[in-house]
Design an enzyme around this catalytic site. Structure first.
Site, mmCIF file in Angstrom:
data_model
loop_
_atom_site.group_PDB
_atom_site.id
_atom_site.type_symbol
_atom_site.label_atom_id
_atom_site.label_comp_id
_atom_site.label_asym_id
_atom_site.label_seq_id
_atom_site.Cartn_x
_atom_site.Cartn_y
_atom_site.Cartn_z
ATOM 1 N N ASP A 15 -11.246 -44.131 -3.926
ATOM 2 C CA ASP A 15 -11.250 -43.489 -5.252
ATOM 3 C C ASP A 15 -10.176 -42.416 -5.378
ATOM 4 O O ASP A 15 -9.339 -42.457 -6.280
ATOM 5 C CB ASP A 15 -12.603 -42.815 -5.541
ATOM 6 C CG ASP A 15 -13.700 -43.804 -5.927
ATOM 7 O OD1 ASP A 15 -13.367 -44.966 -6.247
ATOM 8 O OD2 ASP A 15 -14.881 -43.407 -5.905
ATOM 9 N N ARG A 95 -20.175 -27.826 -2.806
ATOM 10 C CA ARG A 95 -19.356 -28.001 -4.018
ATOM 11 C C ARG A 95 -18.768 -26.708 -4.569
ATOM 12 O O ARG A 95 -17.581 -26.663 -4.881
ATOM 13 C CB ARG A 95 -20.145 -28.732 -5.107
ATOM 14 C CG ARG A 95 -20.574 -30.144 -4.757
ATOM 15 C CD ARG A 95 -19.483 -30.973 -4.184
ATOM 16 N NE ARG A 95 -19.882 -32.367 -4.029
ATOM 17 C CZ ARG A 95 -19.260 -33.229 -3.231
ATOM 18 N NH1 ARG A 95 -18.213 -32.855 -2.530
ATOM 19 N NH2 ARG A 95 -19.668 -34.475 -3.146
ATOM 20 N N ASP A 124 -22.897 -33.577 -8.795
ATOM 21 C CA ASP A 124 -21.699 -32.950 -8.242
ATOM 22 C C ASP A 124 -20.666 -32.603 -9.314
ATOM 23 O O ASP A 124 -20.018 -31.562 -9.246
ATOM 24 C CB ASP A 124 -21.083 -33.858 -7.173
ATOM 25 C CG ASP A 124 -21.953 -33.904 -5.927
ATOM 26 O OD1 ASP A 124 -22.561 -32.873 -5.594
ATOM 27 O OD2 ASP A 124 -22.032 -34.968 -5.286
ATOM 28 N N SER A 175 -23.975 -44.904 -0.885
ATOM 29 C CA SER A 175 -23.094 -43.800 -1.253
ATOM 30 C C SER A 175 -23.459 -42.622 -0.348
ATOM 31 O O SER A 175 -24.597 -42.157 -0.343
ATOM 32 C CB SER A 175 -23.298 -43.455 -2.727
ATOM 33 O OG SER A 175 -22.752 -42.186 -2.978
HETATM 34 N N1 ARG Z 1 -28.528 -35.671 -4.381
HETATM 35 C C1 ARG Z 1 -27.806 -34.731 -3.600
HETATM 36 C C2 ARG Z 1 -27.318 -33.608 -4.450
HETATM 37 O O1 ARG Z 1 -27.319 -33.720 -5.640
HETATM 38 C C3 ARG Z 1 -26.699 -35.382 -2.820
HETATM 39 C C4 ARG Z 1 -25.496 -35.785 -3.603
HETATM 40 C C5 ARG Z 1 -24.523 -36.514 -2.777
HETATM 41 N N2 ARG Z 1 -23.286 -36.666 -3.451
HETATM 42 C C6 ARG Z 1 -22.576 -37.782 -3.408
HETATM 43 N N3 ARG Z 1 -21.466 -37.758 -4.095
HETATM 44 N N4 ARG Z 1 -22.963 -38.848 -2.788
HETATM 45 O O2 ARG Z 1 -26.932 -32.589 -3.948
#
Ligand code: ARG
Length: 415
Positions: A15, A95, A124, A175
């Protein structure tokens, strides 16, 4: 003529690699790739080189592991922040730090925009965008995946056309996101919350059933709510967490299966592995049980929940966070001492705790000789403690001699 620049959060995957030429074409910007090491276990220098081969005009790689632990992970631990009582927030903590470092880089490179690879469905994007918006409202935010609507095959074709090296890795059925405070896994077969996660969804932890038959005992030292040593050895935060991840993982500790409420309104089934986080939260909470007064402990649970939501929702850089942290810092000033943790077959159990600030008094608690508790004082205390309930019963509940009528509780024959 040189073009304006954009700072792209670059992971080196398909990506964000495709984004380098795509942003150039679509937005007429030069891409500065930006990669941060938060302990995800990748070679960031290799990723930086790949960015340059992919057409970035510049590429930056930063090791922010200690900053991450000291300023993000440990405050969350001190706060007892677990989203919905379960998720230790690894990604959510990473993040705002990445976004903050990108803003710094944007200033340094005089960039006009920032870009990230988040989809339009997750948390995110919110955490990135809210942080950018807060710290640098002048920067344009570009989120190509939200816009381009390319399938994986189309992305691969796009990469081929632009001479981008695509590593011949098989498409991962999940993912995944990770940093040193935890790994998350979603999608694929996990999308059915009824199905047990298959073995291939885990990477950090052994199956608890196959964990060693001998338990492992650890001692963790805390000062002002922060972990400072493991088995008597002083350690910086990042190596301490790395070591706990390894030891916990060997004993199958840290698996969390969570159907979680995302900020964008959907429930999603997430699988986490966070051995260090689980061990540290357990140890920390048990130490608090010695060091905090009853009301401080109770009130802290409310703060923990607010703190977790604040982090999850991407509001790290807020005045409200400063307010919450002021409480946490004060609340944690006597949280010092040791917790002894047993790792065994998927569980981290605290089996001992001690503190120089302990409020536990053996002389008061003991049922054996040496008891200094004033038994006579109990009688007067109880008279006053029960007084308001007694008064209310006389004046209201027992009036007319009807007796107590607690539907369902006493049953019909008790009338
Ligand atoms: N659900 C978790 C959160 O919102 C993990 C997110 C993981 N992010 C990803 N891009 N796979 O913090």
């Amino acid at each position: 003529m040189a073009r304006d620049k954009v700072i792209l959060a670059y992971s080196g995957g398909l990506d964000t690699s495709v984004m380098v030429p795509w942003i150039g074409e679509k937005y007429n910007l030069d891409v500065v790739a930006f990669t941060v090491d938060l302990g995800q276990g990748e070679d960031i220098e290799r990723i930086r080189q790949k960015a340059l081969r992919t057409g970035a005009v510049d590429a930056v790689a930063l090791d922010a592991r200690n900053l991450f632990v000291d300023c993000f992970v440990f405050p969350a631990l001190m706060a007892g922040a677990l989203y919905e009582g379960k998720y230790p927030l690894a990604t959510a903590l990473g993040r705002p730090l990445i976004a903050k470092l990108m803003v710094d880089a944007a200033r340094e490179h005089k960039a006009v925009a920032v870009a990230h690879g988040c989809t339009g469905k997750g948390n995110d994007q919110v955490r990135f965008d809210v942080t950018f918006q807060t710290l640098a409202p002048d920067l344009k935010i570009i989120a190509p995946v939200r816009e381009w609507k390319m399938s994986r095959d189309e992305e691969i074709a796009y990469a081929a056309k632009h001479g981008i090296p695509v590593e011949a890795t098989k498409e991962n059925p999940y993912s995944i996101d990770l940093n040193l405070f935890g790994r998350s896994c979603e999608a694929g077969v996990l999308e059915d919350p009824w199905d047990e996660p298959p073995a291939d969804a885990f990477a950090w932890t052994v199956d608890p059933a196959k964990a060693p038959n001998e338990p492992l005992y650890l001692t963790l030292d805390f000062e002002q709510g922060r972990p400072v040593a493991l088995d008597g050895e002083k350690l910086d935060g990042a190596p301490l967490i790395e070591r706990l991840n390894k030891l916990g993982g060997q004993h199958g500790v840290g698996r969390i299966d969570h159907v979680e409420n995302r900020l964008v309104g959907i429930k999603s089934r997430e699988l986490y592995e966070a051995p260090a986080a689980v061990i540290l939260h357990e140890a920390h909470r048990e130490l608090e049980s010695l060091c905090l007064s009853k009301p401080a402990q109770r009130f802290k649970t409310l703060v923990s929940q607010e703190y977790a939501d604040m982090i999850y929702n991407g509001l790290w850089f807020s005045a409200f966070h400063q307010d919450l942290f002021a409480f946490v810092a004060s609340n944690q000033r006597f949280v010092a001492g040791q917790a002894r943790v047993k790792l065994f077959k998927g569980k981290a159990t605290v089996v001992g705790r001690k503190s120089e600030h302990s409020l536990y008094s053996k002389k008061l608690a003991t049922y054996e000789s040496g008891d200094s508790f004033d038994h006579d004082a109990a009688k007067g205390f109880i008279r006053l403690f029960g007084l308001s309930q007694q008064t209310q019963a006389q004046r209201q509940l027992l009036k007319g001699n009807k007796g107590f009528d607690l539907p369902g509780l006493l049953g019909p024959e008790s009338k």
